[in-house]
Design a protein around this motif. Sequence first.
Motif, PDB file in Angstrom:
ATOM      1  N   MET A 250       0.927  -1.000   0.129  1.00  0.00           N
ATOM      2  CA  MET A 250      -0.016  -0.100  -0.004  1.00  0.00           C
ATOM      3  C   MET A 250       0.814   1.267   0.031  1.00  0.00           C
ATOM      4  N   LYS A 251       0.275   2.126  -0.918  1.00  0.00           N
ATOM      5  CA  LYS A 251       1.162   3.419  -0.606  1.00  0.00           C
ATOM      6  C   LYS A 251       0.251   4.623  -0.903  1.00  0.00           C
ATOM      7  N   LEU A 252       0.998   5.887  -0.831  1.00  0.00           N
ATOM      8  CA  LEU A 252       0.020   7.098  -0.982  1.00  0.00           C
ATOM      9  C   LEU A 252       0.274   7.657  -2.260  1.00  0.00           C
ATOM     10  N   ASN A 253      -0.609   8.136  -2.866  1.00  0.00           N
ATOM     11  CA  ASN A 253      -0.445   8.606  -4.266  1.00  0.00           C
ATOM     12  C   ASN A 253      -1.035  10.162  -4.246  1.00  0.00           C
ATOM     13  N   ILE A 254      -0.213  11.013  -3.757  1.00  0.00           N
ATOM     14  CA  ILE A 254      -0.774  12.362  -3.731  1.00  0.00           C
ATOM     15  C   ILE A 254      -0.546  13.370  -4.799  1.00  0.00           C
ATOM     16  N   LYS A 255       0.417  13.116  -5.656  1.00  0.00           N
ATOM     17  CA  LYS A 255       0.605  13.996  -6.556  1.00  0.00           C
ATOM     18  C   LYS A 255      -0.467  14.250  -7.652  1.00  0.00           C
ATOM     19  N   PRO A 256      -1.316  13.403  -8.078  1.00  0.00           N
ATOM     20  CA  PRO A 256      -2.329  14.011  -8.880  1.00  0.00           C
ATOM     21  C   PRO A 256      -3.441  14.682  -8.355  1.00  0.00           C
ATOM     22  N   ILE A 257      -3.671  14.286  -7.013  1.00  0.00           N
ATOM     23  CA  ILE A 257      -4.673  15.208  -6.247  1.00  0.00           C
ATOM     24  C   ILE A 257      -4.031  16.503  -6.053  1.00  0.00           C
ATOM     25  N   MET A 258      -2.845  16.617  -5.790  1.00  0.00           N
ATOM     26  CA  MET A 258      -2.055  18.049  -5.500  1.00  0.00           C
ATOM     27  C   MET A 258      -2.142  18.800  -6.797  1.00  0.00           C
ATOM     28  N   GLN A 259      -2.110  18.167  -7.803  1.00  0.00           N
ATOM     29  CA  GLN A 259      -2.086  18.851  -9.218  1.00  0.00           C
ATOM     30  C   GLN A 259      -3.315  19.473  -9.452  1.00  0.00           C
ATOM     31  N   GLU A 260      -4.263  18.530  -8.987  1.00  0.00           N
ATOM     32  CA  GLU A 260      -5.719  18.721  -9.585  1.00  0.00           C
ATOM     33  C   GLU A 260      -6.309  20.001  -8.492  1.00  0.00           C
ATOM     34  N   ARG A 261      -5.489  19.970  -7.613  1.00  0.00           N
ATOM     35  CA  ARG A 261      -5.950  21.224  -6.266  1.00  0.00           C
ATOM     36  C   ARG A 261      -4.968  22.099  -6.712  1.00  0.00           C
ATOM     37  N   ASN A 262      -4.012  22.185  -7.617  1.00  0.00           N
ATOM     38  CA  ASN A 262      -2.943  23.165  -7.898  1.00  0.00           C
ATOM     39  C   ASN A 262      -2.294  23.682  -6.525  1.00  0.00           C
ATOM     40  N   ILE A 263      -1.833  22.802  -5.565  1.00  0.00           N
ATOM     41  CA  ILE A 263      -1.160  22.975  -4.316  1.00  0.00           C
ATOM     42  C   ILE A 263       0.239  22.579  -4.471  1.00  0.00           C
ATOM     43  N   THR A 264       1.345  23.405  -4.089  1.00  0.00           N
ATOM     44  CA  THR A 264       2.654  22.870  -4.367  1.00  0.00           C
ATOM     45  C   THR A 264       2.947  22.139  -3.006  1.00  0.00           C
ATOM     46  N   ARG A 265       4.268  21.497  -3.112  1.00  0.00           N
ATOM     47  CA  ARG A 265       4.524  20.803  -1.926  1.00  0.00           C
ATOM     48  C   ARG A 265       4.883  21.519  -0.611  1.00  0.00           C
ATOM     49  N   TYR A 266       5.570  22.701  -0.981  1.00  0.00           N
ATOM     50  CA  TYR A 266       5.802  23.736  -0.023  1.00  0.00           C
ATOM     51  C   TYR A 266       4.553  24.038   0.695  1.00  0.00           C
ATOM     52  N   LYS A 267       3.559  24.341   0.004  1.00  0.00           N
ATOM     53  CA  LYS A 267       2.312  24.987   0.594  1.00  0.00           C
ATOM     54  C   LYS A 267       1.469  23.893   1.368  1.00  0.00           C
ATOM     55  N   LEU A 268       1.489  22.660   0.989  1.00  0.00           N
ATOM     56  CA  LEU A 268       1.046  21.629   1.501  1.00  0.00           C
ATOM     57  C   LEU A 268       1.682  21.309   2.972  1.00  0.00           C
ATOM     58  N   ALA A 269       3.003  21.189   2.720  1.00  0.00           N
ATOM     59  CA  ALA A 269       3.774  21.147   4.081  1.00  0.00           C
ATOM     60  C   ALA A 269       3.486  22.080   5.275  1.00  0.00           C
ATOM     61  N   LYS A 270       3.455  23.290   4.818  1.00  0.00           N
ATOM     62  CA  LYS A 270       3.273  24.081   5.887  1.00  0.00           C
ATOM     63  C   LYS A 270       1.722  24.038   6.242  1.00  0.00           C
ATOM     64  N   LYS A 271       0.756  23.812   5.277  1.00  0.00           N
ATOM     65  CA  LYS A 271      -0.756  23.681   5.832  1.00  0.00           C
ATOM     66  C   LYS A 271      -0.836  22.427   6.653  1.00  0.00           C
ATOM     67  N   ILE A 272      -0.106  21.581   6.475  1.00  0.00           N
ATOM     68  CA  ILE A 272      -0.332  20.349   7.627  1.00  0.00           C
ATOM     69  C   ILE A 272       0.578  20.251   8.382  1.00  0.00           C
ATOM     70  N   GLU A 273       1.348  21.294   8.571  1.00  0.00           N
ATOM     71  CA  GLU A 273       2.308  21.152   9.483  1.00  0.00           C
ATOM     72  C   GLU A 273       3.337  20.243   9.709  1.00  0.00           C
ATOM     73  N   ILE A 274       4.102  19.441   8.766  1.00  0.00           N
ATOM     74  CA  ILE A 274       5.262  18.924   8.763  1.00  0.00           C
ATOM     75  C   ILE A 274       6.139  19.461   8.046  1.00  0.00           C
ATOM     76  N   THR A 275       7.529  18.813   8.068  1.00  0.00           N
ATOM     77  CA  THR A 275       8.665  19.556   7.562  1.00  0.00           C
ATOM     78  C   THR A 275       8.660  19.243   6.018  1.00  0.00           C
ATOM     79  N   TYR A 276       9.302  20.016   5.388  1.00  0.00           N
ATOM     80  CA  TYR A 276       9.149  19.879   3.795  1.00  0.00           C
ATOM     81  C   TYR A 276      10.079  18.323   3.442  1.00  0.00           C
ATOM     82  N   PRO A 277      10.679  18.023   3.984  1.00  0.00           N
ATOM     83  CA  PRO A 277      11.685  16.772   3.581  1.00  0.00           C
ATOM     84  C   PRO A 277      10.537  15.532   3.885  1.00  0.00           C
TER      85      PRO A 277
END
Length: 87
Positions: free
Chosen positions: A1-28
Amino acid sequence: MKLNIKPIMQERNITRYKLAKKIEITYPALLKIYNGETTRISLEILESLCNALHCTPNDLLLSDDPEVKERMDEYQEIIAKSKERPE
């Protein structure tokens, strides 16, 4: 089982940096999730991802197991059909 967030992020037009900040985890940490390098994830982070991306865990999870994949696909079909029905 794995997470597949790339297509949803693209569809929602959200960057990795912005999502990391929004969910309060580190960028790495988010980068590992994004690249599919994560082998486990806390329910808290999964819930935060779902809230931030306006989706369900089922939208984020993929399985390599054919039986699990088949059940997940069946579930998606049921959901799609239920949305087609007029209320």
